[in-house]
Design a protein around this motif. Structure first.
Motif, PDB file in Angstrom:
ATOM      1  N   GLN A 198       0.585  -1.147  -0.028  1.00 57.60           N
ATOM      2  CA  GLN A 198       0.119  -0.132  -0.015  1.00 57.60           C
ATOM      3  C   GLN A 198       0.972   1.392  -0.038  1.00 57.60           C
ATOM      4  O   GLN A 198       0.510   2.233  -0.873  1.00 57.60           O
ATOM      5  CB  GLN A 198      -1.053  -0.054   1.387  1.00 57.60           C
ATOM      6  N   LEU A 199       1.847   1.267   0.836  1.00 55.52           N
ATOM      7  CA  LEU A 199       2.800   2.434   0.885  1.00 55.52           C
ATOM      8  C   LEU A 199       3.473   2.689  -0.593  1.00 55.52           C
ATOM      9  O   LEU A 199       3.595   3.745  -0.799  1.00 55.52           O
ATOM     10  CB  LEU A 199       3.978   2.340   1.870  1.00 55.52           C
ATOM     11  N   ASP A 200       3.770   1.462  -1.135  1.00 51.90           N
ATOM     12  CA  ASP A 200       4.557   1.627  -2.274  1.00 51.90           C
ATOM     13  C   ASP A 200       3.697   2.178  -3.528  1.00 51.90           C
ATOM     14  O   ASP A 200       4.009   3.031  -4.333  1.00 51.90           O
ATOM     15  CB  ASP A 200       5.085   0.351  -2.797  1.00 51.90           C
ATOM     16  N   LEU A 201       2.366   1.626  -3.563  1.00 51.34           N
ATOM     17  CA  LEU A 201       1.528   2.316  -4.182  1.00 51.34           C
ATOM     18  C   LEU A 201       1.086   3.784  -4.248  1.00 51.34           C
ATOM     19  O   LEU A 201       1.114   4.511  -5.034  1.00 51.34           O
ATOM     20  CB  LEU A 201      -0.048   1.452  -4.315  1.00 51.34           C
ATOM     21  N   LEU A 202       1.043   3.979  -2.894  1.00 52.58           N
ATOM     22  CA  LEU A 202       0.866   5.510  -2.472  1.00 52.58           C
ATOM     23  C   LEU A 202       1.929   6.403  -2.965  1.00 52.58           C
ATOM     24  O   LEU A 202       1.803   7.672  -3.557  1.00 52.58           O
ATOM     25  CB  LEU A 202       0.940   5.600  -0.914  1.00 52.58           C
ATOM     26  N   ASP A 203       3.376   5.757  -3.012  1.00 51.32           N
ATOM     27  CA  ASP A 203       4.441   6.536  -3.353  1.00 51.32           C
ATOM     28  C   ASP A 203       4.251   6.677  -4.851  1.00 51.32           C
ATOM     29  O   ASP A 203       4.623   7.773  -5.441  1.00 51.32           O
ATOM     30  CB  ASP A 203       5.567   5.700  -2.969  1.00 51.32           C
ATOM     31  N   ARG A 204       3.640   5.809  -5.750  1.00 55.60           N
ATOM     32  CA  ARG A 204       3.606   5.816  -7.216  1.00 55.60           C
ATOM     33  C   ARG A 204       2.539   7.146  -7.586  1.00 55.60           C
ATOM     34  O   ARG A 204       2.802   7.819  -8.266  1.00 55.60           O
ATOM     35  CB  ARG A 204       3.477   4.589  -7.772  1.00 55.60           C
ATOM     36  N   ARG A 205       1.661   6.907  -6.718  1.00 54.27           N
ATOM     37  CA  ARG A 205       0.336   7.599  -7.179  1.00 54.27           C
ATOM     38  C   ARG A 205       0.730   9.226  -6.714  1.00 54.27           C
ATOM     39  O   ARG A 205       0.408  10.427  -7.474  1.00 54.27           O
ATOM     40  CB  ARG A 205      -0.832   7.342  -6.310  1.00 54.27           C
ATOM     41  N   LEU A 206       1.715   9.347  -5.752  1.00 50.19           N
ATOM     42  CA  LEU A 206       1.992  10.820  -5.419  1.00 50.19           C
ATOM     43  C   LEU A 206       3.293  11.253  -5.836  1.00 50.19           C
ATOM     44  O   LEU A 206       3.786  12.077  -5.506  1.00 50.19           O
ATOM     45  CB  LEU A 206       2.056  10.726  -3.897  1.00 50.19           C
ATOM     46  N   ALA A 207       3.599  10.564  -7.074  1.00 50.68           N
ATOM     47  CA  ALA A 207       5.001  10.918  -7.627  1.00 50.68           C
ATOM     48  C   ALA A 207       4.930  12.203  -8.043  1.00 50.68           C
ATOM     49  O   ALA A 207       3.734  12.709  -8.829  1.00 50.68           O
ATOM     50  CB  ALA A 207       5.130   9.684  -8.677  1.00 50.68           C
ATOM     51  N   GLY A 208       5.781  12.859  -7.891  1.00 50.00           N
ATOM     52  CA  GLY A 208       5.795  14.361  -8.213  1.00 50.00           C
ATOM     53  C   GLY A 208       5.057  15.453  -7.407  1.00 50.00           C
ATOM     54  O   GLY A 208       5.349  16.632  -7.552  1.00 50.00           O
ATOM     55  N   LYS A 209       4.158  14.796  -6.659  1.00 45.87           N
ATOM     56  CA  LYS A 209       3.450  15.614  -5.589  1.00 45.87           C
ATOM     57  C   LYS A 209       4.150  15.974  -4.190  1.00 45.87           C
ATOM     58  O   LYS A 209       3.657  16.840  -3.459  1.00 45.87           O
ATOM     59  CB  LYS A 209       1.976  15.150  -5.318  1.00 45.87           C
ATOM     60  N   LEU A 210       5.279  14.994  -3.968  1.00 46.21           N
ATOM     61  CA  LEU A 210       5.874  15.386  -2.557  1.00 46.21           C
ATOM     62  C   LEU A 210       7.100  15.827  -2.638  1.00 46.21           C
ATOM     63  O   LEU A 210       7.773  15.780  -3.837  1.00 46.21           O
ATOM     64  CB  LEU A 210       5.881  13.841  -2.143  1.00 46.21           C
ATOM     65  N   THR A 211       7.538  16.515  -1.637  1.00 42.08           N
ATOM     66  CA  THR A 211       8.708  17.057  -1.509  1.00 42.08           C
ATOM     67  C   THR A 211       9.937  15.895  -1.439  1.00 42.08           C
ATOM     68  O   THR A 211       9.483  14.802  -0.939  1.00 42.08           O
ATOM     69  CB  THR A 211       9.062  17.890  -0.261  1.00 42.08           C
ATOM     70  N   ASP A 212      11.165  16.434  -1.709  1.00 44.95           N
ATOM     71  CA  ASP A 212      12.143  15.343  -1.631  1.00 44.95           C
ATOM     72  C   ASP A 212      12.357  14.652  -0.421  1.00 44.95           C
ATOM     73  O   ASP A 212      12.406  13.539  -0.305  1.00 44.95           O
ATOM     74  CB  ASP A 212      13.506  15.923  -2.084  1.00 44.95           C
ATOM     75  N   GLN A 213      12.090  15.658   0.738  1.00 44.56           N
ATOM     76  CA  GLN A 213      12.027  15.130   1.965  1.00 44.56           C
ATOM     77  C   GLN A 213      10.850  14.087   2.471  1.00 44.56           C
ATOM     78  O   GLN A 213      11.060  12.928   2.848  1.00 44.56           O
ATOM     79  CB  GLN A 213      12.084  16.293   3.197  1.00 44.56           C
ATOM     80  N   GLU A 214       9.677  14.522   2.067  1.00 45.35           N
ATOM     81  CA  GLU A 214       8.579  13.506   2.100  1.00 45.35           C
ATOM     82  C   GLU A 214       8.718  12.069   1.487  1.00 45.35           C
ATOM     83  O   GLU A 214       8.552  11.279   1.938  1.00 45.35           O
ATOM     84  CB  GLU A 214       7.180  14.488   1.785  1.00 45.35           C
ATOM     85  N   ALA A 215       9.153  12.177  -0.012  1.00 49.21           N
ATOM     86  CA  ALA A 215       9.427  11.204  -0.580  1.00 49.21           C
ATOM     87  C   ALA A 215      10.497  10.163  -0.032  1.00 49.21           C
ATOM     88  O   ALA A 215      10.284   8.912   0.014  1.00 49.21           O
ATOM     89  CB  ALA A 215       9.844  11.413  -2.094  1.00 49.21           C
ATOM     90  N   GLN A 216      11.419  11.015   0.477  1.00 47.89           N
ATOM     91  CA  GLN A 216      12.577   9.877   1.226  1.00 47.89           C
ATOM     92  C   GLN A 216      11.919   9.421   2.116  1.00 47.89           C
ATOM     93  O   GLN A 216      12.136   8.406   2.719  1.00 47.89           O
ATOM     94  CB  GLN A 216      13.860  10.975   1.604  1.00 47.89           C
ATOM     95  N   ARG A 217      11.035   9.938   3.459  1.00 45.12           N
ATOM     96  CA  ARG A 217      10.615   9.379   4.507  1.00 45.12           C
ATOM     97  C   ARG A 217       9.683   8.203   4.122  1.00 45.12           C
ATOM     98  O   ARG A 217       9.548   7.190   4.813  1.00 45.12           O
ATOM     99  CB  ARG A 217       9.702  10.419   5.303  1.00 45.12           C
ATOM    100  N   LEU A 218       8.734   8.353   2.861  1.00 42.49           N
ATOM    101  CA  LEU A 218       7.963   7.446   2.498  1.00 42.49           C
ATOM    102  C   LEU A 218       8.823   6.018   2.074  1.00 42.49           C
ATOM    103  O   LEU A 218       8.615   4.918   2.615  1.00 42.49           O
ATOM    104  CB  LEU A 218       7.221   7.726   1.403  1.00 42.49           C
ATOM    105  N   ALA A 219      10.116   6.367   1.434  1.00 44.66           N
ATOM    106  CA  ALA A 219      10.754   5.256   1.055  1.00 44.66           C
ATOM    107  C   ALA A 219      11.417   4.576   2.088  1.00 44.66           C
ATOM    108  O   ALA A 219      11.533   3.354   2.291  1.00 44.66           O
ATOM    109  CB  ALA A 219      11.704   5.969   0.066  1.00 44.66           C
ATOM    110  N   ASP A 220      11.957   5.114   3.076  1.00 42.76           N
ATOM    111  CA  ASP A 220      12.588   4.953   4.352  1.00 42.76           C
ATOM    112  C   ASP A 220      11.560   3.955   5.051  1.00 42.76           C
ATOM    113  O   ASP A 220      11.695   2.874   5.400  1.00 42.76           O
ATOM    114  CB  ASP A 220      13.008   5.963   5.166  1.00 42.76           C
ATOM    115  N   ALA A 221      10.236   4.229   5.057  1.00 42.71           N
ATOM    116  CA  ALA A 221       9.143   3.579   5.808  1.00 42.71           C
ATOM    117  C   ALA A 221       8.969   2.175   5.084  1.00 42.71           C
ATOM    118  O   ALA A 221       8.868   1.160   5.598  1.00 42.71           O
ATOM    119  CB  ALA A 221       7.910   4.304   5.806  1.00 42.71           C
ATOM    120  N   VAL A 222       8.884   2.177   3.743  1.00 40.95           N
ATOM    121  CA  VAL A 222       8.859   0.798   2.851  1.00 40.95           C
ATOM    122  C   VAL A 222      10.164   0.049   3.089  1.00 40.95           C
ATOM    123  O   VAL A 222      10.151  -1.160   3.368  1.00 40.95           O
ATOM    124  CB  VAL A 222       8.746   1.238   1.556  1.00 40.95           C
TER     125      VAL A 222
END
Length: 375
Positions: A198-222
């Motif tokens: 689910q987190l991976d799907l969320l990351d793809r859907r929000l691609a380009g809408k997150l700041t670099d820091q937010e994207a990194q935090r999501l990747a770290d959680a996965v």
């Protein structure tokens, strides 16, 4: 039998039965047996010899002035014959009677009157119980033999029952471990995996809408979920490591080694040092299982007997095989401690074509080297 003696015999046998059925290790129960038998028979020395898997008789406990614990008795000795036949032997003079004289170790030649009775039950002969009196003292009587035979049978029965109780407890533990492993595998891992997806799907859907820091935090959680799944899978394999159908490999062995060292550290009050060397990827399951059990036995000896302030565990894989080395700076293995655990180490090594060497002294501590070939 004298009523007073009969009452005392029953009392001592009850103490042994209580200790055995309370889950005490045989290493703690057998000293009660020899102490009680020596008292009841007015003997200066009492020995319990136990049969091993190879049918050899080894002195496992002693009470009196001489301490021959660890001696392997001749198959033709009186104790060995009694262990096989179940028929007591009694002689007036240990060193002059032709039945016993050829098999008397030097340290026992100070004794004269001697008697040995079967230890265990008719269905399960564990070994033999022997009593000695010093030269010049009266021989053992028929009443003594009757009392010793009854006492040895009661004490042996207590140990046989305790073995059954321990086996049932062990089975219950295995069943509980399997249940926990099944729940972890079928429920927890699946939920973690689903959350990661689910987190991976969320990351793809929000691609380009997150700041670099937010994207990194999501990747770290996965990544953390993936790591947690790997760790839980490792624990599942470790829980199932006693199952013959288990296909665990080196990961199990390494995780088990860390777990055993951590457990020993909690009991010792300090953390033993663990050193891993070599590639453990294709260690066969049988070798890994025996190595895991050998490590547990070696650390158990350290915890129970050594009084050590430093312990080092080395697990090495080289061209000649797998090598486990456990070193402590304690007081060595006390002379009155039974060698059953050490024999288990040796038997586990030989069962997979290896060997075990134990070097122990009060000055330098104890070193256990357990090594086996790995094809």
């Amino acid at each position: 039998m004298d009523p007073t003696l009969a009452g005392r015999t029953l009392q001592v046998a009850t103490e042994i039965t209580t200790a055995a059925l309370s889950g005490d290790d045989p290493d703690a129960v057998l000293p009660l047996v020899v102490r009680g038998a020596a008292e009841l028979a007015a003997a200066h020395l009492c020995l319990v010899s136990v049969r091993g898997e190879d049918d050899r008789l080894t002195v496992e406990a002693a009470h009196g002035g001489t301490n021959p614990v660890g001696i392997v008795l001749s198959a033709r000795s009186a104790a060995a014959r009694v262990a096989r036949s179940g028929i007591p032997v009694v002689v007036d003079d240990l060193t002059s009677n032709p039945v016993t004289a050829p098999f008397v170790p030097p340290q026992l030649r100070i004794y004269g009157p001697f008697a040995v009775v079967p230890f265990g039950t008719r269905e399960r002969r564990l070994g033999a119980l022997a009593v000695y009196r010093r030269r010049g003292h009266v021989p053992f009587t028929a009443t003594d033999i009757e009392m010793l035979t009854a006492f040895a049978a009661q004490a042996g029965l207590a140990l046989v029952l305790a073995e059954g109780w321990t086996a049932r407890q062990r089975l219950a533990v295995y069943e509980e471990r399997e249940r926990i492993a099944r729940d972890l595998h079928d429920v927890i891992i699946q939920r973690l995996y689903a959350a990661g997806v689910q987190l991976d799907l969320l990351d793809r859907r929000l691609a380009g809408k997150l700041t670099d820091q937010e994207a990194q935090r999501l990747a770290d959680a996965v990544d953390q979920l993936d790591q947690t799944i790997a760790e839980v899978r490792g624990h599942v394999r470790a829980l199932r490591s006693g199952d013959p159908s288990d296909t665990s490999t080196a990961t199990d062995l390494l995780e088990s080694a860390r777990s055993e060292v951590n457990t020993a550290g909690e009991l010792l009050g300090f953390q033993p040092e663990l050193l891993i060397e070599g590639d453990m990827v294709d260690v066969p399951v049988a070798v890994a299982d025996n190595a895991r059990a050998a490590l547990r036995e070696a650390l158990s000896n350290v915890v129970r007997h050594s009084g050590a302030s430093a312990v080092t565990v080395e697990l090495q894989r080289g061209e000649h095989g797998l090598r486990l080395r456990v070193v402590d700076d304690g007081c060595g293995i006390p002379p009155d401690v039974t060698r059953r655990g050490l024999r288990h180490l040796e038997e586990r090594a030989t069962s997979v074509g290896g060997r075990c060497v134990v070097d122990s002294s009060a000055r330098s501590g104890t070193t256990v080297v357990w090594e086996v070939p790995v094809g």
